[in-house]
Design an enzyme around this catalytic site. Structure first.
Site, PDB file in Angstrom:
ATOM      1  N   LYS A 275     114.278 101.420 -29.879  1.00  0.00           N
ATOM      2  CA  LYS A 275     115.186 102.269 -29.110  1.00  0.00           C
ATOM      3  C   LYS A 275     115.254 101.787 -27.669  1.00  0.00           C
ATOM      4  CE  LYS A 275     114.452 106.717 -31.466  1.00  0.00           C
ATOM      5  NZ  LYS A 275     115.836 106.965 -31.891  1.00  0.00           N
ATOM      6  N   ARG A 349     114.529 109.809 -42.748  1.00  0.00           N
ATOM      7  CA  ARG A 349     115.006 110.025 -44.117  1.00  0.00           C
ATOM      8  C   ARG A 349     114.089 109.370 -45.145  1.00  0.00           C
ATOM      9  NH1 ARG A 349     120.637 107.382 -42.528  1.00  0.00           N
ATOM     10  NH2 ARG A 349     119.927 108.262 -40.556  1.00  0.00           N
TER      11      ARG A 349
HETATM   12  N1  BES Z   1     114.572 110.708 -34.359  1.00  0.00           N
HETATM   13  C1  BES Z   1     115.831 110.047 -34.336  1.00  0.00           C
HETATM   14  C2  BES Z   1     117.002 111.012 -34.164  1.00  0.00           C
HETATM   15  C3  BES Z   1     117.133 111.644 -32.804  1.00  0.00           C
HETATM   16  C4  BES Z   1     117.629 110.935 -31.740  1.00  0.00           C
HETATM   17  C5  BES Z   1     116.817 112.967 -32.636  1.00  0.00           C
HETATM   18  C6  BES Z   1     117.775 111.544 -30.509  1.00  0.00           C
HETATM   19  C7  BES Z   1     116.973 113.584 -31.414  1.00  0.00           C
HETATM   20  C8  BES Z   1     117.446 112.879 -30.341  1.00  0.00           C
HETATM   21  C9  BES Z   1     116.060 109.299 -35.668  1.00  0.00           C
HETATM   22  O1  BES Z   1     114.922 108.777 -36.247  1.00  0.00           O
HETATM   23  C10 BES Z   1     116.984 108.180 -35.341  1.00  0.00           C
HETATM   24  O2  BES Z   1     116.656 107.386 -34.523  1.00  0.00           O
HETATM   25  N2  BES Z   1     118.144 108.147 -35.989  1.00  0.00           N
HETATM   26  C11 BES Z   1     119.116 107.163 -35.735  1.00  0.00           C
HETATM   27  C12 BES Z   1     119.791 106.833 -37.049  1.00  0.00           C
HETATM   28  C13 BES Z   1     120.678 105.627 -36.982  1.00  0.00           C
HETATM   29  C14 BES Z   1     119.864 104.384 -36.785  1.00  0.00           C
HETATM   30  C15 BES Z   1     121.460 105.548 -38.286  1.00  0.00           C
HETATM   31  C16 BES Z   1     120.129 107.721 -34.738  1.00  0.00           C
HETATM   32  O3  BES Z   1     120.418 108.905 -34.780  1.00  0.00           O
HETATM   33  O4  BES Z   1     120.584 106.965 -33.894  1.00  0.00           O
HETATM   34 ZN    ZN Z   2     114.394 106.863 -35.531  1.00  0.00          ZN
END
Ligand code: BES
Ligand code: ZN
Ligand code: ZN
Length: 499
Positions: A275, A349
């Site tokens: 990230k 997921r």
């Molecule tokens: N934990 C994150 C989702 C999230 C992001 C929750 C910001 C709250 C605030 C999750 O694991 C994630 O990173 N999801 C990705 C999925 C994508 C790679 C398809 C996302 O939401 O960007």
């Molecule tokens: Zn994630």
């Protein structure tokens, strides 16, 4: 060890308010009206002062104004509490108002106050009491475990003056709001402190205290049982994964349990699909789904609800390292399907799919609910005050919406159908762990989970926007910086209606 902040001691008395000896007598007033609710005339001098004050504030919502009683009645002060317009009154306004009152009174160092509950509020008295108790108790939460300077731990005493006996409602609401506080407490722990192993210990301790069964699988057990999603996501971190199972049984033996599954990523760096740095610290809240489940289990076991509930909390830290899983990997999930990893940041997921499939196979639940800070897309779609829900069962959704209306934890249903299932098909494996570009990100994540669920009635809660306070979060007096505990009150309310 836990329960941060302070609890409000709340009791009830059937007493004429004007005879109550108290530091502050809180009395409601509707906007545009001149009558205080639930108390009669005092004496000319005091009545005049009250009228002056009401003229000033107009009793608009969120206005609080003190009137000194100069010993004309036993109460030292009257606090005139504006409720806003009579035809707009809701339990949420009462919840918010109770938080404002409690915070105001505490900020003045006052420790006892009484609240006049009028009998003609346009809602069940029980609902009004619940909202007031929740608002007062939750507003006193603060996470100061890591600060030298703590706020004073003296408990304020609130007495609700009401003609009916509402002690049962008070006790119930205190238990539920303490469940919310527990969820906040664990969720607010920093990621160096709260590893998957620590979360397992917290769950075990809760189970011991509340007579539940708790099983925690180690890294090796997770692997040997075929929990391939948890294994893959957990393999990059020195902090090894845990698979936590809590069982609460107080219903009929033959009654199928409700299954709750909560995502507990103690820190989500994104893994190899790292990230960006900005706000990455907030990914300590990626364990909130699991913490919600813990708070629910604490509350229902203290309420001794006559039901059976199994909770599963897959917990990992998502880290990049030489051992980490990577984009391109193909893994095998507990449900027997293979998944192509295209982004290691779509990790929630993978662990939830295992939690759901394991729980359904081993416990044959009648209903399944899962909770996860699953997608940033949910924030894009619904913002930070409404959780997304996705379900395969309209009856269940309607029950969830009923509970949501009572607790004011808003949800909005998003659709799911075969077209969304097709969006996560893979060319080289059964399914892939992300959809097509950014389209319908919350739904494609739910579609991934649907592969583990089959026909069992199921509702998925995406709490990415609502689990902690973000800049766009609506201000509520009973929330404070950090985790909110969203979902605990809603689900406990829902479960109270199940027998
Ligand atoms: N934990 C994150 C989702 C999230 C992001 C929750 C910001 C709250 C605030 C999750 O694991 C994630 O990173 N999801 C990705 C999925 C994508 C790679 C398809 C996302 O939401 O960007
Ligand atoms: Zn994630
Ligand atoms: Zn995540």
């Amino acid at each position: 060890m836990y329960s941060q902040g302070i609890n409000v001691k709340i009791n009830t008395e059937k007493l004429e308010p004007l005879e109550k000896k108290t530091s502050v007598l809180c009395v409601f007033c509707y906007e545009g009206e001149s009558k205080l609710l639930g108390i009669g005339k005092t004496n000319q001098k005091l009545d005049n002062a009250i009228q002056e004050t009401i003229k000033e504030t107009k009793a608009k919502e969120k206005t609080l104004e003190f009137v000194h009683t100069h010993n004309l009645i036993p109460a030292q002060k009257i606090l005139i509490v504006g409720l806003g317009k009579k035809n707009k009154i809701t339990t949420e306004i009462l919840r918010n108002t109770a938080g404002l009152i409690t915070k105001k009174i505490r900020s003045l160092g006052i420790l006892d106050f009484s609240l006049v509950l009028p009998k003609d509020l346009p809602m069940k008295i029980e609902y009004a009491v619940n909202a007031l108790v929740e608002g007062a108790n939750l507003s006193m939460y603060s996470f100061d475990q890591f600060k030298k300077e703590k706020i004073s731990n003296k408990e304020p005493n609130m007495t609700i003056l009401v003609l009916e006996n509402v002690i049962k409602s008070i006790t119930k609401s205190l238990i539920i709001s303490n469940g919310v506080k527990f969820t906040r407490d664990v969720a607010n722990l920093p990621p160096n402190e709260c590893t998957p192993a620590k979360l397992g210990e917290i769950a075990k301790k809760l189970a011991n205290q509340n007579k539940m069964k708790c099983t925690v699988f180690s890294k090796n057990e997770i692997k040997s049982k075929g929990l391939g999603g948890v294994t893959a996501v957990g393999q990059g971190s020195k902090n090894e994964p845990r698979f936590i199972i809590l069982e609460y049984r107080n219903g009929k033996k033959e009654q199928k349990p409700t299954l709750l599954v909560g995502k507990a990523v103690t820190f989500d760096t994104g893994g190899i699909s790292l990230k960006p740095g900005e706000k990455m610290d907030e990914m300590k809240f990626d364990k909130c789904g699991g913490c919600t489940v813990l708070g629910i289990m604490k509350a229902i076991s203290e309420l001794r609800l006559p039901i059976n509930v199994v909770a599963i909390i897959p917990s990992v830290e998502n880290m990049p390292s030489g051992d980490a899983f990577r984009p391109g990997d193909i893994i095998k999930l507990f449900n027997g399907k293979t998944a192509e990893i295209l982004n290691t940041d779509a990790e929630g997921r993978l662990i939830l799919a295992d939690g759901l499939a394991y729980g359904i196979k081993h416990y044959q639940p009648s209903t399944v609910m899962d909770f996860a800070t699953l997608t940033g897309a949910c924030i894009v779609a619904l913002g930070t005050n409404v959780a997304g829900i996705v379900s395969n069962n309209t009856k269940l959704v309607s029950k969830i919406k009923t509970a949501s209306a009572i607790t004011s934890e808003e949800v909005w249903e998003l659709p799911i159908n075969d077209d969304y299932m097709d969006m996560i098909k893979s060319k080289v494996a059964d399914i892939r762990n992300i959809g097509m570009g950014r389209a319908a990100g919350t739904i494609t994540a739910a579609a991934f989970l649907a592969n583990s669920v089959g026909n069992v009635p199921w509702v998925h809660f995406d709490i990415a926007g609502t689990a902690w306070i973000q800049p766009s979060t609506k201000n509520k007096s009973y929330n404070s910086h950090g985790a909110t505990g969203f979902g605990v009150r809603l689900v406990v309310n829902h479960l109270m209606n199940q027998k």
